[in-house]
Scaffold this active site. Structure first.
Site, PDB file in Angstrom:
ATOM      1  CB  SER A 169      -0.771  -0.094   1.513  1.00  0.00           C
ATOM      2  OG  SER A 169      -1.313   1.337   1.478  1.00  0.00           O
TER       3      SER A 169
ATOM      4  CD  GLU B  22      -2.524   5.151   3.675  1.00  0.00           C
ATOM      5  OE1 GLU B  22      -2.530   5.705   5.040  1.00  0.00           O
ATOM      6  OE2 GLU B  22      -3.090   6.017   2.922  1.00  0.00           O
TER       7      GLU B  22
ATOM      8  CE1 TYR C 145      -4.753  -1.637   5.069  1.00  0.00           C
ATOM      9  CE2 TYR C 145      -3.372   0.394   4.465  1.00  0.00           C
ATOM     10  CZ  TYR C 145      -3.937  -1.019   4.190  1.00  0.00           C
ATOM     11  OH  TYR C 145      -4.188  -1.126   2.795  1.00  0.00           O
TER      12      TYR C 145
HETATM   13  O1  F7E Z   1      -9.274   7.896   2.728  1.00  0.00           O
HETATM   14  C1  F7E Z   1      -9.596  11.220   3.932  1.00  0.00           C
HETATM   15  C2  F7E Z   1      -8.990  10.397   4.856  1.00  0.00           C
HETATM   16  O2  F7E Z   1     -10.511   5.779   3.538  1.00  0.00           O
HETATM   17  C3  F7E Z   1      -8.724   8.671   2.082  1.00  0.00           C
HETATM   18  C4  F7E Z   1      -7.258   1.786   1.401  1.00  0.00           C
HETATM   19  O3  F7E Z   1      -7.488   1.228   0.172  1.00  0.00           O
HETATM   20  O4  F7E Z   1      -5.926   3.462  -0.122  1.00  0.00           O
HETATM   21  C5  F7E Z   1      -6.931   3.285   1.100  1.00  0.00           C
HETATM   22  O5  F7E Z   1      -6.687   4.239   2.382  1.00  0.00           O
HETATM   23  C6  F7E Z   1      -8.415  10.079   2.654  1.00  0.00           C
HETATM   24  C7  F7E Z   1      -7.888  10.247   4.130  1.00  0.00           C
HETATM   25  O6  F7E Z   1      -8.579   5.872   1.752  1.00  0.00           O
HETATM   26  C8  F7E Z   1     -13.659  10.809   4.922  1.00  0.00           C
HETATM   27  O7  F7E Z   1      -8.629  11.160   6.097  1.00  0.00           O
HETATM   28  C9  F7E Z   1     -11.984  12.558   4.703  1.00  0.00           C
HETATM   29  O8  F7E Z   1      -6.863  11.256   4.192  1.00  0.00           O
HETATM   30  O9  F7E Z   1     -10.711   6.472   1.188  1.00  0.00           O
HETATM   31  P1  F7E Z   1      -9.673   6.523   2.308  1.00  0.00           P
HETATM   32  P2  F7E Z   1      -7.047   5.898   2.463  1.00  0.00           P
HETATM   33  O10 F7E Z   1      -6.784   5.914   3.819  1.00  0.00           O
HETATM   34  O11 F7E Z   1      -6.243   6.561   1.638  1.00  0.00           O
HETATM   35  C10 F7E Z   1      -4.611   2.848   0.491  1.00  0.00           C
HETATM   36  C11 F7E Z   1      -3.933   2.827  -0.727  1.00  0.00           C
HETATM   37  C12 F7E Z   1      -4.990   1.368   1.119  1.00  0.00           C
HETATM   38  O12 F7E Z   1      -4.128   0.886   1.002  1.00  0.00           O
HETATM   39  C13 F7E Z   1      -6.047   1.407   1.911  1.00  0.00           C
HETATM   40  O13 F7E Z   1      -6.436  -0.085   2.072  1.00  0.00           O
HETATM   41  O14 F7E Z   1      -9.922  10.753   2.799  1.00  0.00           O
HETATM   42  N1  F7E Z   1     -11.344  11.341   4.545  1.00  0.00           N
HETATM   43  N2  F7E Z   1     -13.081  12.162   5.042  1.00  0.00           N
HETATM   44  C14 F7E Z   1     -12.085  10.308   4.835  1.00  0.00           C
HETATM   45  N3  F7E Z   1     -11.860   9.022   4.524  1.00  0.00           N
HETATM   46  C15 F7E Z   1     -12.934   8.354   4.868  1.00  0.00           C
HETATM   47  N4  F7E Z   1     -12.819   6.711   4.710  1.00  0.00           N
HETATM   48  N5  F7E Z   1     -14.272   8.667   5.252  1.00  0.00           N
HETATM   49  C16 F7E Z   1     -14.568  10.121   5.336  1.00  0.00           C
HETATM   50  O15 F7E Z   1     -15.422  10.242   5.633  1.00  0.00           O
END
Ligand code: F7E
Length: 365
Positions: free
Chosen positions: A146, A148, A170
């Site tokens: 990832s 991340e 994670y």
């Molecule tokens: O968050 C912001 C949050 O949960 C993206 C997974 O597939 O990609 C994914 O991880 C961004 C972050 O994805 C909300 O703070 C704002 O900055 O869609 P996400 P992620 O954390 O980038 C990587 C490559 C992986 O490997 C992971 O498995 O969006 N954000 N407001 C929010 N995020 C969520 N979920 N919900 C909100 O309301």
């Protein structure tokens, strides 16, 4: 003589098929990436897919319902956190490929469930590689890494040489898994690789992730407008984080190419662009007919809101902020483009439009 020639041709043909037809175990097949991988392989190869799924009381087979009756698609019980079960499946099936897409992939939840993230994302990889080493050392192995892992970034773009600087349980679990893959590859001469797949989204994405949460809620808000009901704003956390988003379907052949090189090697797969959550929100509403010229942001910080006319359509809820944030990601996929001859097909706007169109259609069906 003629009969002998025919028999010889038949044997050669079946030998050829044996060589060409392989057994591929895919984990995480009910999720976005696993289901796209199964579709891709059933369409483009003659291989048999053995889909390892965890037994749950309520089946979540939505993404694979179209594959259940396919003659080359077989579902088996596999709990990847159970070492005995993993070993028994690998010993029995002796797969030619093992593609591990199963993960606990909710970054935000990982602070609350750090142990299960470690068990699913890291220990499971160790169980799989140990079993492969013992029972089928020629199996080609892929683990989903990832972006991340780069976390607290120090360079504008992140490539295969960028440091591991995790910001969440994670990401820490994915970093540990990355080291396990490398150590097992180098110690036991296994074909084991991992891809740093930057964010990849689509119509099979779960609503726990921000992109799908946005597009599904836009469809709901669109419907509230249409029916004259009260408009309930979409609630989000940090709008200013930047992500490198692509269409998940574009990444599948990169993974397949990664497990079919002469030598095992890890690659970054990305769009090499950054867009903020705020941009995603604006573009998605725009595609749904809430045009940018008719919308405006007002307020600051936790009080910031997005309006369409007098209606508030987005507001901030601190609950969706994370204890530590990855502020900005941008991949550098130069190596994959050069050595895997890989190219993405969709742009950021293509992806946003595809997700919005799909959810508008689904909600109003
Ligand atoms: O968050 C912001 C949050 O949960 C993206 C997974 O597939 O990609 C994914 O991880 C961004 C972050 O994805 C909300 O703070 C704002 O900055 O869609 P996400 P992620 O954390 O980038 C990587 C490559 C992986 O490997 C992971 O498995 O969006 N954000 N407001 C929010 N995020 C969520 N979920 N919900 C909100 O309301």
């Amino acid at each position: 003589m003629k009969l002998f020639a025919l028999q010889f041709a038949a044997i050669t043909f079946s030998l050829k098929l044996n060589i060409m037809e392989k057994k591929i175990i895919i984990t995480g097949v009910t999720g976005q990436d696993g289901s796209h991988m199964a579709d891709f392989l059933l369409k483009n190869t003659e291989h048999t897919i053995i889909a390892g799924v965890r037994r749950v009381s309520v089946k979540n087979h939505e993404n694979i319902s179209h594959l259940i009756d396919h003659p080359r698609f077989k579902l088996i019980d596999l709990d990847i956190t159970d070492q005995a079960n993993t070993e028994q499946v690998i010993a029995e099936e002796k797969p030619d490929y093992f593609i591990n897409f199963a993960a606990n992939s909710f970054v935000g939840v990982s602070w609350k469930q750090p142990v299960s993230h470690m068990e699913t994302n890291c220990m499971a990889v160790l169980y799989q590689l140990e079993a492969i080493r013992k029972y089928c050392p020629n199996c080609r192995y892929y683990n989903a890494g990832s972006s991340e892992e780069f976390g607290d970034i120090v360079t504008v773009q992140q490539d295969e040489n960028s440091q591991a600087r995790p910001r969440s349980p994670y990401a820490a679990s994915k970093c540990s898994a990355r080291h396990i893959v490398k150590v097992w590859r180098e110690s036991y001469d296994l074909y084991a690789v991992q891809g740093w797949l930057f964010n990849h989204e689509g119509t099979r994405r779960g609503e726990e992730f921000v992109t799908r949460k946005i597009t599904k809620n836009i469809a709901r808000i669109f419907n509230e407008y249409r029916t004259g009901n009260e408009i309930i704003p979409l609630q989000l956390g940090n709008l200013d984080a930047g992500r490198d988003w692509s269409d998940a379907e574009d990444f599948i052949d990169a993974v397949w190419k990664m497990v079919n090189q002469d030598e095992p090697k890890d690659y970054v797969i990305a769009s090499d662009e950054t867009h903020t959550i705020r941009e995603f929100v604006e573009e998605a509403f725009n595609f749904a007919g809430f045009h940018r010229g008719e919308c405006r942001w007002e307020g600051e910080g936790l009080d910031e809101k997005y309006y369409h006319g007098e209606h508030c359509i987005v507001e901030i809820n601190p609950e969706f902020y994370r204890p530590a944030e990855v502020e900005c990601l941008r991949g550098d996929s130069t190596l994959a483009r050069k050595e895997l001859d890989w190219e993405r097909k969709s742009t950021f706007l293509d992806l946003v439009k595809k997700m919005v169109d799909n959810d508008l259609k689904m909600f109003n069906a």
